[in-house]
Write an enzyme that holds these catalytic residues in place. Structure first.
Site, short mmCIF file in Angstrom:
data_model
loop_
_atom_site.label_atom_id
_atom_site.label_comp_id
_atom_site.label_asym_id
_atom_site.label_seq_id
_atom_site.Cartn_x
_atom_site.Cartn_y
_atom_site.Cartn_z
N GLU A 129 0.84 -1.21 0.00
CA GLU A 129 0.00 0.00 0.00
C GLU A 129 0.87 1.26 0.00
O GLU A 129 0.56 2.25 -0.67
CB GLU A 129 -0.93 -0.03 1.22
N THR A 182 -4.63 8.52 -4.63
CA THR A 182 -4.36 8.80 -3.21
C THR A 182 -3.12 9.67 -3.06
O THR A 182 -3.11 10.62 -2.27
CB THR A 182 -4.19 7.48 -2.44
N1 HSE Z 1 -6.13 7.59 4.86
C1 HSE Z 1 -5.84 7.57 3.46
C2 HSE Z 1 -6.00 8.97 2.92
C3 HSE Z 1 -6.80 6.63 2.78
O1 HSE Z 1 -7.00 9.61 3.23
O2 HSE Z 1 -5.14 9.44 2.19
C4 HSE Z 1 -6.60 6.52 1.31
O3 HSE Z 1 -5.86 5.40 0.98
#
Ligand code: HSE
Length: 308
Positions: A129, A182
């Site tokens: 990830e 992201t």
């Molecule tokens: N917590 C992460 C974000 C989740 O908001 O960037 C997305 O993968």
């Protein structure tokens, strides 16, 4: 000895409003199915990818990066084939890369006859990830792997706990058709916040955790507001404020951006409210000429599982 296993990993909703990089839950819907098969040599090979245009280079794909990280940790030099089937497109805000990383390490661990407990796989799934999103956060990966509703207390050392799974809640997700990476959405997050914003945020987060323990849905609704990510990210999501307005006018007890968007999640107490909200949101997006997709789900206690 088993040489082939098919794994499914759930889609996930990360952040849950005020819990940026801290809270996430698993949905009933699978995000990824992956077949892992033993090879006779020492290579990792991605044989096929369905549902998305992603690299089959093993050092450029979250599944094999995560698997390699597990094998390195175990000091094993085993070979595996991977057949990846993406059921949600990457860039939806539903934890696509996280589910891939989680499913890959879960599958490899199964074929190795489970040298590690499922919870011990988290750091290796996180490696995958981290490659995809250029950031270390487990609020998608942890629920994708372990299921349920997970709160990350700390990343170093890794420490987390589960909230009770509110199986009575009905989740509605709408995904307006835009892609948000992201890594790019992370770039919008302010590097510094004031003590006043921090105070609002940690008050809300503590209150939200309490709401899930006590099933105090009024409190949940009052606490879900996010002062950090939502204000900067909502600009990337067409119709965001209107969707929230429709959700709350139809009894939603919580609505916010799912992960880094563009999907928006809404929580309801009954199917009827959820269906009315879905119809109204559909009509709104249609009138604006914005294609969108919906799906309804519950919060799932299950993470990765063997399906074949
Ligand atoms: N917590 C992460 C974000 C989740 O908001 O960037 C997305 O993968």
């Amino acid at each position: 000895m088993r040489t082939r296993v098919k794994i499914s990993a759930p889609a996930t909703v990360a952040n849950v409003g005020c819990g940026y990089d801290t809270i996430g839950f698993a949905l009933d819907a699978a995000s990824e199915e992956i077949i892992v098969e033993r090879r006779n040599d020492h290579q990792l090979v991605i044989k096929s990818i369905l549902g998305a245009e992603l690299s089959q280079e093993v050092n450029q794909n979250v599944a094999t990066i995560a698997a390699q990280s597990l094998l390195d940790h175990l000091e094993l030099n085993e070979g595996f084939d991977f057949h990846i089937n993406k059921l949600f497109t990457p860039g939806s805000g539903l934890g696509s890369s996280a589910s891939s990383a989680a499913a890959a390490v879960f599958g490899v661990n199964q074929l190795l006859k489970q040298p590690l407990e499922v919870a011990e796989l988290l750091p290796f799934a996180l490696e995958g990830e981290a490659f995809a999103s250029k950031s270390v956060h487990a609020d998608n990966v942890a629920p994708a792997l372990l299921g349920g509703f997970i709160v990350m207390r700390s990343y170093d050392p890794l420490d987390y706990f589960s909230l009770p799974v509110a199986s009575e809640l009905k989740v509605l997700v709408v995904k307006p058709q835009v892609e948000i990476k992201t890594a790019e959405a992370k770039g919008l997050i302010p590097k510094e916040i004031t003590v006043e914003i921090a105070r609002n945020q940690w008050g809300n987060l503590a209150s939200l955790v309490h709401a899930f323990h006590t099933k105090d849905w009024k409190r949940l609704n009052d606490s879900i507001e996010d002062f950090i990510a939502e204000p900067v990210r909502k600009k990337l999501i067409p119709g965001y404020d209107k969707v929230k307005e429709i959700a709350f006018s139809n009894g939603s007890i919580g609505c916010n951006i799912s992960g880094s968007g563009p999907s928006i999640f809404m929580l309801f107490l009954n199917d009827e409210d959820r269906n009315v909200a879905e119809n109204q949101i559909h009509d709104h997006y249609e009138s604006e000429g914005i294609p969108c997709e919906f799906f309804s789900s519950g919060i799932s206690a299950a993470g990765c599982k063997i399906i074949e």
